[in-house]
Design a protein around this motif. Structure first.
Motif, mmCIF file in Angstrom:
data_model
loop_
_atom_site.group_PDB
_atom_site.id
_atom_site.type_symbol
_atom_site.label_atom_id
_atom_site.label_comp_id
_atom_site.label_asym_id
_atom_site.label_seq_id
_atom_site.Cartn_x
_atom_site.Cartn_y
_atom_site.Cartn_z
ATOM 1 N N UNK A 82 0.840 -1.204 0.000
ATOM 2 C CA UNK A 82 0.000 0.000 0.000
ATOM 3 C C UNK A 82 0.870 1.247 0.000
ATOM 4 N N UNK A 83 1.918 1.244 0.823
ATOM 5 C CA UNK A 83 2.821 2.396 0.870
ATOM 6 C C UNK A 83 3.452 2.633 -0.495
ATOM 7 N N UNK A 84 3.857 1.567 -1.180
ATOM 8 C CA UNK A 84 4.483 1.734 -2.486
ATOM 9 C C UNK A 84 3.492 2.288 -3.506
ATOM 10 N N UNK A 85 2.213 1.959 -3.365
ATOM 11 C CA UNK A 85 1.202 2.534 -4.260
ATOM 12 C C UNK A 85 1.154 4.040 -4.098
ATOM 13 N N UNK A 86 1.297 4.503 -2.855
ATOM 14 C CA UNK A 86 1.298 5.945 -2.598
ATOM 15 C C UNK A 86 2.579 6.587 -3.129
ATOM 16 N N UNK A 87 3.708 5.943 -2.879
ATOM 17 C CA UNK A 87 4.994 6.491 -3.311
ATOM 18 C C UNK A 87 5.044 6.656 -4.829
ATOM 19 N N UNK A 88 4.472 5.692 -5.552
ATOM 20 C CA UNK A 88 4.547 5.719 -7.011
ATOM 21 C C UNK A 88 3.404 6.491 -7.663
ATOM 22 N N UNK A 89 2.380 6.820 -6.898
ATOM 23 C CA UNK A 89 1.254 7.566 -7.457
ATOM 24 C C UNK A 89 0.425 8.204 -6.368
ATOM 25 N N UNK A 90 0.950 9.278 -5.777
ATOM 26 C CA UNK A 90 0.328 9.840 -4.577
ATOM 27 C C UNK A 90 -1.062 10.411 -4.829
ATOM 28 N N UNK A 91 -1.297 11.018 -5.989
ATOM 29 C CA UNK A 91 -2.599 11.644 -6.222
ATOM 30 C C UNK A 91 -3.338 10.938 -7.342
ATOM 31 N N UNK A 92 -4.400 10.291 -6.983
ATOM 32 C CA UNK A 92 -5.245 9.603 -7.953
ATOM 33 C C UNK A 92 -6.675 9.724 -7.457
ATOM 34 N N UNK A 93 -7.421 10.746 -7.920
ATOM 35 C CA UNK A 93 -8.786 10.954 -7.421
ATOM 36 C C UNK A 93 -9.669 9.717 -7.521
ATOM 37 N N UNK A 94 -9.503 8.943 -8.593
ATOM 38 C CA UNK A 94 -10.346 7.755 -8.760
ATOM 39 C C UNK A 94 -10.052 6.703 -7.706
ATOM 40 N N UNK A 95 -8.856 6.767 -7.104
ATOM 41 C CA UNK A 95 -8.461 5.768 -6.112
ATOM 42 C C UNK A 95 -8.736 6.209 -4.684
ATOM 43 N N UNK B 12 -11.280 6.737 -2.488
ATOM 44 C CA UNK B 12 -12.104 6.007 -1.528
ATOM 45 C C UNK B 12 -11.474 4.667 -1.144
ATOM 46 N N UNK B 13 -11.051 3.900 -2.154
ATOM 47 C CA UNK B 13 -10.523 2.580 -1.814
ATOM 48 C C UNK B 13 -9.152 2.666 -1.161
ATOM 49 N N UNK B 14 -8.352 3.664 -1.545
ATOM 50 C CA UNK B 14 -7.039 3.802 -0.901
ATOM 51 C C UNK B 14 -7.183 4.169 0.564
ATOM 52 N N UNK B 15 -8.075 5.112 0.857
ATOM 53 C CA UNK B 15 -8.274 5.488 2.249
ATOM 54 C C UNK B 15 -8.870 4.332 3.039
ATOM 55 N N UNK B 16 -9.842 3.645 2.477
ATOM 56 C CA UNK B 16 -10.436 2.504 3.172
ATOM 57 C C UNK B 16 -9.370 1.454 3.492
ATOM 58 N N UNK B 17 -8.543 1.121 2.501
ATOM 59 C CA UNK B 17 -7.475 0.149 2.725
ATOM 60 C C UNK B 17 -6.470 0.681 3.740
ATOM 61 N N UNK B 18 -6.132 1.966 3.610
ATOM 62 C CA UNK B 18 -5.183 2.559 4.542
ATOM 63 C C UNK B 18 -5.685 2.546 5.972
#
Length: 207
Positions: free
Chosen positions: A120-133, A135-141
């Motif tokens: 999950x951290x690497x998803x943020x590091x490689x693409x910090x801003x993704x509006x479409x993501x 809800x699911x990124x915050x839920x997973x986080x």
């Protein structure tokens, strides 16, 4: 052979579009069209050729067919194979945030929260801003927060600040829905104006 080639092209398209979990529904329909052994063959081809998109497509199709597993052991085998495909895809394309995000999702399904938190951290590091993501990124986080190391929590703070600046109402609603108010407070602690805005929105939602 022409049918197989067409299915291969279709599979690759899911690799390109894999950022959206909703595409798993479309991938499920595609998976039903695949001849027996196609996904394994695609995975072997990806291993031999090093084509990251092929490995990512194989992983997407494995996830799409997960509900067809006839036993828990088969489900676990499919998840392990999915992880292998995703890691192979990342070897060829390590900066694709959607692949890291899918890896985090798969590791959560395997009940491996530490590995999921790292992905999950690497998803943020490689693409910090993704509006479409968002809800699911915050839920997973929120779910993975207890398993994050210091770097992971710094990444979570970044996501909270980034998404709150873009959609404060949505972040507040998600915090309430998942009982993550304290996580959001920590993320916004360095920005007093945003923190005060969050508290106002929170009070309005709860009353």
């Amino acid at each position: 052979m022409s049918v197989l080639c067409g299915l291969f092209a279709l599979a690759l398209s899911f690799g390109r579009l894999g950022a959206e979990w909703t595409l798993l529904q479309s991938a499920t329909r595609a998976a039903r069209m695949m001849p027996a052994g196609f996904v394994d063959a695609l995975s072997r081809e990806a291993a031999g050729s090093g084509v990251a998109r092929a490995a990512a497509a194989a992983a997407a199709l494995r996830l799409a067919g997960l509900s067809n597993a006839e036993s828990r052991a088969e489900r676990e085998d499919r998840l392990a194979a999915t992880v292998a495909d995703l890691r192979r895809a990342l070897l060829g394309a390590p900066l694709v945030a959607a692949t890291w995000e899918r890896l985090a999702f798969t590791e959560q399904l395997r009940h491996r929260p530490l590995e999921a938190a790292q992905a999950w951290r690497m998803a943020v590091v490689t693409g910090a801003f993704d509006p479409a993501a968002m809800a699911r990124r915050l839920e997973s986080g929120f779910a993975l927060w207890p398993y994050m190391d210091a770097d992971g929590r710094d990444a979570m703070d970044l996501q909270v600040r980034t998404f709150f600046a873009w959609g404060p109402g949505s972040v507040t609603e998600l915090a309430v829905r998942f009982g993550a108010e304290e996580i959001v407070r920590q993320g916004l602690a360095a920005e007093p104006a945003a923190a005060a805005d969050f508290e106002r929105r929170l009070s309005h939602l709860k009353h």
